[in-house]
Write an enzyme that holds these catalytic residues in place. Structure first.
Site, short mmCIF file in Angstrom:
data_model
loop_
_atom_site.label_atom_id
_atom_site.label_comp_id
_atom_site.label_asym_id
_atom_site.label_seq_id
_atom_site.Cartn_x
_atom_site.Cartn_y
_atom_site.Cartn_z
N ARG A 26 0.82 -1.22 0.00
CA ARG A 26 0.00 0.00 0.00
C ARG A 26 0.85 1.26 0.00
NH1 ARG A 26 -4.81 -1.93 4.16
NH2 ARG A 26 -6.09 -2.95 2.55
N LYS A 47 -20.50 -13.92 2.54
CA LYS A 47 -21.92 -13.63 2.58
C LYS A 47 -22.47 -13.03 1.29
CE LYS A 47 -21.82 -12.73 7.58
NZ LYS A 47 -22.09 -11.71 8.64
N GLY A 101 -8.99 -6.84 -1.24
CA GLY A 101 -9.39 -7.71 -0.15
C GLY A 101 -8.67 -9.05 -0.14
N GLY A 153 -13.58 -3.10 -0.06
CA GLY A 153 -14.90 -2.54 0.18
C GLY A 153 -15.23 -1.41 -0.76
#
Length: 394
Positions: free
Chosen positions: A37, A198, A351, A374
């Protein structure tokens, strides 16, 4: 395409530029163990240095509870950044206040200052206007290069832009341009792979992908809610009971849009969520009571790899199983290898997918890896990103 000003649209020479970066990097023993990053921010930082800007960096790290916590200090990031930039990076153990103000004022053109974790301050996550004003007082211009936090309306990502002329950094602009153009005119066949836990976390993205892609491959924990939707028992596997009817609707929606929705034919199941659990491979409709699916099975992995081999554009977000445990990493690796071996333009939605590529040593085999899981999901489903919306228009 990004319709906001970019850092290249600003006159930054000799000016104090507050830059929101995403230096939320893993630390061990007081040192940075993965500088990915930090490296992602280098194009913007080097551009500002070359133009003679005086650079004040803001970032978060981890999840402190609105107060100082040494475990989440950005202090170890300063020497890591300095090594990559090839120049000193000053660090101040405050985010706002006299010490931060004095250090910002003392910067010379090309100088770089890293301030302490913005989430040590309670006003950050609440987007407190007074805290945002104090952040803005550090500089004359604001540049947001932290795509990974662009979906958060925090003081350092949204509130500060109310007080300063603002623009997107080079990383932010590249992320948005890459992800938004993904759907505009993709080379076909366009295949998407979605995994993770999910359905509820990715409903908007699934709906969007069904409208755009030719083939959608489903894996991970979310697959079991689809299994329940097609009438299969799922044993002790992860299941969102309230979302079964939604998954039935998604299966129907895919058929209506001509999207080939591929669900697993087999699974690797275990009698416990543990690396040394007893395992077996069973058909998708044969999961026994008390057993849980922790990876898609080998037949499914082969079928998914074959579909990916034909693709010209690939989007992947979410592992196929619990890849952190070797016993349940086979399918995620198989999918990753298939993507890397294909001729497709391959976009990885950050992610856990990005983490899996790193574990398997395959990061160099894809076209683009997003720095924001996200944020990338929110952008793809068409949601407004607060950290982008507040930036000055072109």
């Amino acid at each position: 395409m990004l319709q906001k000003k970019a850092v290249t649209d600003l006159d930054v020479s000799g000016r104090r530029v507050v830059v929101r970066v995403d230096f939320n990097v893993p630390l061990e023993g007081g040192a940075v163990v993965d500088d990915g990053r930090i490296r992602a921010a280098l194009p913007t930082l080097n551009y500002l240095i070359e133009k003679g800007a005086r650079i004040i960096l803001l970032s978060h790290l981890g999840r402190p509870k609105g107060e100082p916590d040494p475990a989440f200090s950005l202090a170890p990031v300063a020497p890591a950044l300095a090594a990559l930039l090839g120049r000193p990076v000053d660090f101040v153990a405050d985010t706002v206040g006299p010490a931060a103000q004095a250090a910002a004022a003392a910067l010379e053109p090309g100088g770089v200052l890293l301030l302490e974790n913005v989430r040590f301050c309670p006003g950050e996550k609440t987007n407190d206007p007074e805290f945002a004003r104090q952040l803005a007082a550090l500089g004359e211009l604001y540049v947001d290069d932290a795509f990974g936090t662009a979906h958060r309306a925090h003081a350092s990502t949204a509130g500060i832009a109310s007080y300063l002329p603002s623009a997107a950094g080079l990383l932010m602009a590249r992320e948005i341009d890459t992800l938004t153009t993904l759907f505009s005119d993709p080379a076909r066949p366009f295949t998407a792979v979605l995994g993770g836990s999910k359905v509820s976390d990715k409903l908007g993205v699934i709906q969007k992908l069904i409208e755009v892609v030719d083939t959608l491959l489903i894996g991970g924990g979310m697959a079991f809610t689809f299994e329940a939707a097609r009438g299969n028992a799922t044993g002790a596997s992860l299941l969102e009971k309230d979302w079964i009817s939604t998954c039935r609707g998604l299966i129907d929606r895919a058929q209506e849009h001509g999207c080939r929705l591929m669900l697993p034919d087999d699974y690797v199941i275990a009698d416990a969520f543990a690396p040394d659990a007893n395992t077996q491979v069973v058909a998708a409709d044969a999961i026994p009571e008390g057993w849980m699916g922790l990876d898609i099975g080998p037949e499914t992995a082969r079928a998914y790899a074959a579909a990916l081999a034909q693709a010209k554009t690939v989007f992947w977000n979410g592992p196929m199983g619990v890849f952190e445990m070797p016993a349940f990493a086979h399918a995620t690796r198989k999918v990753a290898e298939a993507i890397c071996a294909s001729d497709a333009t391959s976009i990885i939605g950050g992610g856990d997918s990005a983490a899996a590529l790193k574990v398997f040593g395959l990061t160099g085999g894809v076209s683009f890896i997003s720095t924001g899981g996200g944020a990338s999901m929110k952008l793809l489903e068409g949601a407004e990103l607060p950290g982008v919306a507040v930036l000055d228009d072109k």
